[in-house]
Design a protein around this motif. Structure first.
Motif, PDB file in Angstrom:
ATOM      1  N   LYS A 120     -14.508   8.577 -39.061  1.00  0.00           N
ATOM      2  CA  LYS A 120     -13.289   9.376 -39.088  1.00  0.00           C
ATOM      3  C   LYS A 120     -12.171   8.508 -39.634  1.00  0.00           C
ATOM      4  CE  LYS A 120     -10.153  11.990 -36.036  1.00  0.00           C
ATOM      5  NZ  LYS A 120     -10.156  13.211 -36.841  1.00  0.00           N
ATOM      6  N   ARG A 121     -11.355   9.048 -40.488  1.00  0.00           N
ATOM      7  CA  ARG A 121     -10.300   8.284 -41.150  1.00  0.00           C
ATOM      8  C   ARG A 121      -9.235   7.847 -40.142  1.00  0.00           C
ATOM      9  NH1 ARG A 121      -8.279   8.645 -46.677  1.00  0.00           N
ATOM     10  NH2 ARG A 121      -6.164   7.834 -46.798  1.00  0.00           N
ATOM     11  N   PRO A 122      -8.979   6.547 -40.030  1.00  0.00           N
ATOM     12  CA  PRO A 122      -7.913   6.090 -39.134  1.00  0.00           C
ATOM     13  C   PRO A 122      -6.545   6.214 -39.795  1.00  0.00           C
ATOM     14  CG  PRO A 122      -8.999   4.209 -40.136  1.00  0.00           C
ATOM     15  CD  PRO A 122      -9.718   5.433 -40.646  1.00  0.00           C
ATOM     16  N   ASP A 123      -5.513   6.216 -38.961  1.00  0.00           N
ATOM     17  CA  ASP A 123      -4.140   6.259 -39.461  1.00  0.00           C
ATOM     18  C   ASP A 123      -3.438   4.914 -39.357  1.00  0.00           C
ATOM     19  OD1 ASP A 123      -3.750   9.150 -40.111  1.00  0.00           O
ATOM     20  OD2 ASP A 123      -4.302   9.374 -38.000  1.00  0.00           O
ATOM     21  N   TYR A 124      -3.887   4.078 -38.432  1.00  0.00           N
ATOM     22  CA  TYR A 124      -3.255   2.767 -38.286  1.00  0.00           C
ATOM     23  C   TYR A 124      -4.170   1.845 -37.495  1.00  0.00           C
ATOM     24  CZ  TYR A 124      -1.867   4.606 -33.650  1.00  0.00           C
ATOM     25  OH  TYR A 124      -1.863   5.156 -32.395  1.00  0.00           O
ATOM     26  N   LEU A 125      -3.828   0.576 -37.499  1.00  0.00           N
ATOM     27  CA  LEU A 125      -4.502  -0.437 -36.696  1.00  0.00           C
ATOM     28  C   LEU A 125      -3.570  -0.871 -35.576  1.00  0.00           C
ATOM     29  CD1 LEU A 125      -5.892  -2.673 -39.600  1.00  0.00           C
ATOM     30  CD2 LEU A 125      -7.172  -0.975 -38.286  1.00  0.00           C
ATOM     31  N   LEU A 126      -4.137  -1.080 -34.400  1.00  0.00           N
ATOM     32  CA  LEU A 126      -3.362  -1.535 -33.250  1.00  0.00           C
ATOM     33  C   LEU A 126      -3.954  -2.844 -32.758  1.00  0.00           C
ATOM     34  CD1 LEU A 126      -1.139  -0.789 -31.079  1.00  0.00           C
ATOM     35  CD2 LEU A 126      -3.034   0.111 -29.718  1.00  0.00           C
ATOM     36  N   ARG A 127      -3.113  -3.854 -32.580  1.00  0.00           N
ATOM     37  CA  ARG A 127      -3.604  -5.124 -32.071  1.00  0.00           C
ATOM     38  C   ARG A 127      -3.834  -5.014 -30.565  1.00  0.00           C
ATOM     39  NH1 ARG A 127      -3.377  -9.790 -34.557  1.00  0.00           N
ATOM     40  NH2 ARG A 127      -1.580  -9.219 -35.860  1.00  0.00           N
ATOM     41  N   VAL A 128      -5.075  -5.273 -30.135  1.00  0.00           N
ATOM     42  CA  VAL A 128      -5.436  -5.168 -28.724  1.00  0.00           C
ATOM     43  C   VAL A 128      -4.857  -6.353 -27.960  1.00  0.00           C
ATOM     44  CG1 VAL A 128      -7.355  -5.108 -27.087  1.00  0.00           C
ATOM     45  CG2 VAL A 128      -7.542  -3.903 -29.274  1.00  0.00           C
ATOM     46  N   ARG A 129      -4.296  -6.075 -26.804  1.00  0.00           N
ATOM     47  CA  ARG A 129      -3.731  -7.119 -25.946  1.00  0.00           C
ATOM     48  C   ARG A 129      -4.403  -7.034 -24.577  1.00  0.00           C
ATOM     49  NH1 ARG A 129       0.451  -9.093 -28.836  1.00  0.00           N
ATOM     50  NH2 ARG A 129       1.426  -7.676 -30.347  1.00  0.00           N
ATOM     51  N   GLY A 130      -5.035  -8.129 -24.166  1.00  0.00           N
ATOM     52  CA  GLY A 130      -5.683  -8.154 -22.866  1.00  0.00           C
ATOM     53  C   GLY A 130      -7.173  -7.856 -22.953  1.00  0.00           C
ATOM     54  N   MET A 131      -7.809  -7.943 -21.787  1.00  0.00           N
ATOM     55  CA  MET A 131      -9.275  -7.843 -21.711  1.00  0.00           C
ATOM     56  C   MET A 131      -9.728  -6.672 -20.845  1.00  0.00           C
ATOM     57  SD  MET A 131     -10.473 -10.295 -23.595  1.00  0.00           S
ATOM     58  CE  MET A 131     -12.124 -10.691 -23.013  1.00  0.00           C
ATOM     59  N   SER A 132      -8.900  -5.659 -20.686  1.00  0.00           N
ATOM     60  CA  SER A 132      -9.266  -4.549 -19.801  1.00  0.00           C
ATOM     61  C   SER A 132     -10.410  -3.710 -20.357  1.00  0.00           C
ATOM     62  CB  SER A 132      -8.055  -3.652 -19.535  1.00  0.00           C
ATOM     63  OG  SER A 132      -7.657  -2.975 -20.717  1.00  0.00           O
ATOM     64  N   MET A 133     -10.743  -3.849 -21.669  1.00  0.00           N
ATOM     65  CA  MET A 133     -11.809  -3.040 -22.271  1.00  0.00           C
ATOM     66  C   MET A 133     -12.952  -3.920 -22.776  1.00  0.00           C
ATOM     67  SD  MET A 133     -10.899   0.088 -21.865  1.00  0.00           S
ATOM     68  CE  MET A 133     -11.883   1.040 -23.018  1.00  0.00           C
ATOM     69  N   ALA A 166      -7.005   6.961 -34.965  1.00  0.00           N
ATOM     70  CA  ALA A 166      -6.651   8.225 -35.616  1.00  0.00           C
ATOM     71  C   ALA A 166      -5.674   8.959 -34.709  1.00  0.00           C
ATOM     72  CB  ALA A 166      -7.890   9.073 -35.866  1.00  0.00           C
ATOM     73  N   ARG A 167      -4.545   9.351 -35.252  1.00  0.00           N
ATOM     74  CA  ARG A 167      -3.550  10.046 -34.437  1.00  0.00           C
ATOM     75  C   ARG A 167      -4.124  11.343 -33.860  1.00  0.00           C
ATOM     76  NH1 ARG A 167       1.764   9.740 -38.221  1.00  0.00           N
ATOM     77  NH2 ARG A 167       0.155   9.943 -39.826  1.00  0.00           N
ATOM     78  N   ALA A 168      -3.858  11.599 -32.589  1.00  0.00           N
ATOM     79  CA  ALA A 168      -4.366  12.793 -31.911  1.00  0.00           C
ATOM     80  C   ALA A 168      -3.524  13.045 -30.674  1.00  0.00           C
ATOM     81  CB  ALA A 168      -5.831  12.619 -31.524  1.00  0.00           C
ATOM     82  N   ARG A 169      -3.437  14.302 -30.292  1.00  0.00           N
ATOM     83  CA  ARG A 169      -2.706  14.687 -29.078  1.00  0.00           C
ATOM     84  C   ARG A 169      -3.628  15.201 -27.994  1.00  0.00           C
ATOM     85  NH1 ARG A 169       1.489  11.630 -29.549  1.00  0.00           N
ATOM     86  NH2 ARG A 169       2.831  12.115 -31.323  1.00  0.00           N
ATOM     87  N   GLU A 170      -4.913  15.333 -28.317  1.00  0.00           N
ATOM     88  CA  GLU A 170      -5.898  15.793 -27.345  1.00  0.00           C
ATOM     89  C   GLU A 170      -7.096  14.854 -27.391  1.00  0.00           C
ATOM     90  OE1 GLU A 170      -5.563  18.242 -25.200  1.00  0.00           O
ATOM     91  OE2 GLU A 170      -3.623  18.940 -25.964  1.00  0.00           O
ATOM     92  N   ALA A 171      -7.796  14.758 -26.251  1.00  0.00           N
ATOM     93  CA  ALA A 171      -8.987  13.899 -26.181  1.00  0.00           C
ATOM     94  C   ALA A 171     -10.009  14.546 -25.268  1.00  0.00           C
ATOM     95  CB  ALA A 171      -8.614  12.513 -25.668  1.00  0.00           C
ATOM     96  N   ARG A 172     -11.274  14.201 -25.490  1.00  0.00           N
ATOM     97  CA  ARG A 172     -12.356  14.646 -24.615  1.00  0.00           C
ATOM     98  C   ARG A 172     -12.682  13.544 -23.619  1.00  0.00           C
ATOM     99  NH1 ARG A 172     -14.542  15.585 -29.673  1.00  0.00           N
ATOM    100  NH2 ARG A 172     -16.092  13.961 -29.290  1.00  0.00           N
ATOM    101  N   ASN A 173     -13.230  13.947 -22.491  1.00  0.00           N
ATOM    102  CA  ASN A 173     -13.653  12.965 -21.498  1.00  0.00           C
ATOM    103  C   ASN A 173     -14.632  11.970 -22.124  1.00  0.00           C
ATOM    104  OD1 ASN A 173     -12.081  14.140 -19.555  1.00  0.00           O
ATOM    105  ND2 ASN A 173     -13.769  15.042 -18.401  1.00  0.00           N
ATOM    106  N   GLY A 174     -14.416  10.706 -21.849  1.00  0.00           N
ATOM    107  CA  GLY A 174     -15.291   9.663 -22.349  1.00  0.00           C
ATOM    108  C   GLY A 174     -14.803   8.991 -23.614  1.00  0.00           C
TER     109      GLY A 174
END
Length: 232
Positions: free
Chosen positions: A137-150, A164-172
């Motif tokens: 899926k085409r991304p819109d931007y890159l975000l620098r990850v901060r921290g180790m929570s993931m 990818a910019r979005a206003r809705e998400a599915r579980n998971g």
């Protein structure tokens, strides 16, 4: 000249499975999930194919996590090291491709000020050219990850998360969410009580968001990951 590595049909199948998993949930599959999807008798068979893909340079394997698989960006490079401050109306669109190259130019978002759009000019550190084939899926931007929570999803401090910019998400799905003056990367879960933003690290607690939370906003979906390697 086409210098992409030649994959066997099975390797190509696994590579595409990894891409689909990242596009669907924002994280790569585990070895067990690959084995189950492709009918292997054990996760060890999946591991052997992953090692072959790593040797061919199309993925990178990380130890210590079940989802330690990353797509590699062989042509990741900086477009402009020091981005000049220009009025938004005069800025070049980031969805443009470089002349003669099938590449995307994506802005890298650094720290985000409270109340400002995530792609506001002052948040953009620089821009990168990346291969579109890295992402289903085409991304819109890159975000620098901060921290180790993931970290157990293979997302580590300093990585570049394709969003990818979005206003809705599915579980998971792995999402980028804003809570007040903090932008966080977490796994999304909607419940009758509200929204849970779940870490992938037992050292971190889930973030509970009530339905009427005034400062919560979904900014986008994770669609890929790039290790921020030194640029040549």
């Amino acid at each position: 000249m086409n210098d992409k590595p030649k994959l066997t049909p099975r390797q190509q199948e696994i590579f595409e499975l990894i891409q689909r998993a990242i596009a669907r949930t924002g994280a790569p599959p585990t070895r067990a999930e690959i084995a189950a999807e492709l009918g292997f008798r054990s996760a060890n068979a999946a591991e052997e194919h992953l090692q072959a893909l790593a040797r061919k340079g199309v993925i990178e394997l990380l130890g210590g996590t079940s989802r330690g698989i990353r797509l590699k960006a062989g042509t990741l490079r900086t477009v402009n090291e020091t981005r000049k401050k220009v009025p938004a109306a005069d800025a070049m669109p980031f969805s443009m491709t470089l002349p003669g190259l099938e590449q995307l130019v994506l802005p890298l978002v650094g720290r985000v000020a409270a109340g400002h759009p995530i792609l506001a000019q002052e948040h953009i550190e620089q821009s990168y050219a990346v291969e579109p084939s890295l992402f289903a899926k085409r991304p819109d931007y890159l975000l620098r990850v901060r921290g180790m929570s993931m970290k157990d999803a293979g997302i580590l401090d300093g990585d570049l998360l394709a969003v990818a910019r979005a206003r809705e998400a599915r579980n998971g799905q792995i999402v980028v969410a804003r809570l007040g003056d903090e932008v966080t990367v977490k796994r999304f879960k909607r419940t009758p009580q509200g929204i849970e933003l779940l870490p992938e690290n037992p050292d971190f607690e889930p973030i509970l968001v009530s339905p009427d939370h005034p400062d919560f906003e979904l900014e986008g979906l994770a669609v890929g990951l790039i290790r921020n390697q030194p640029l040549m």
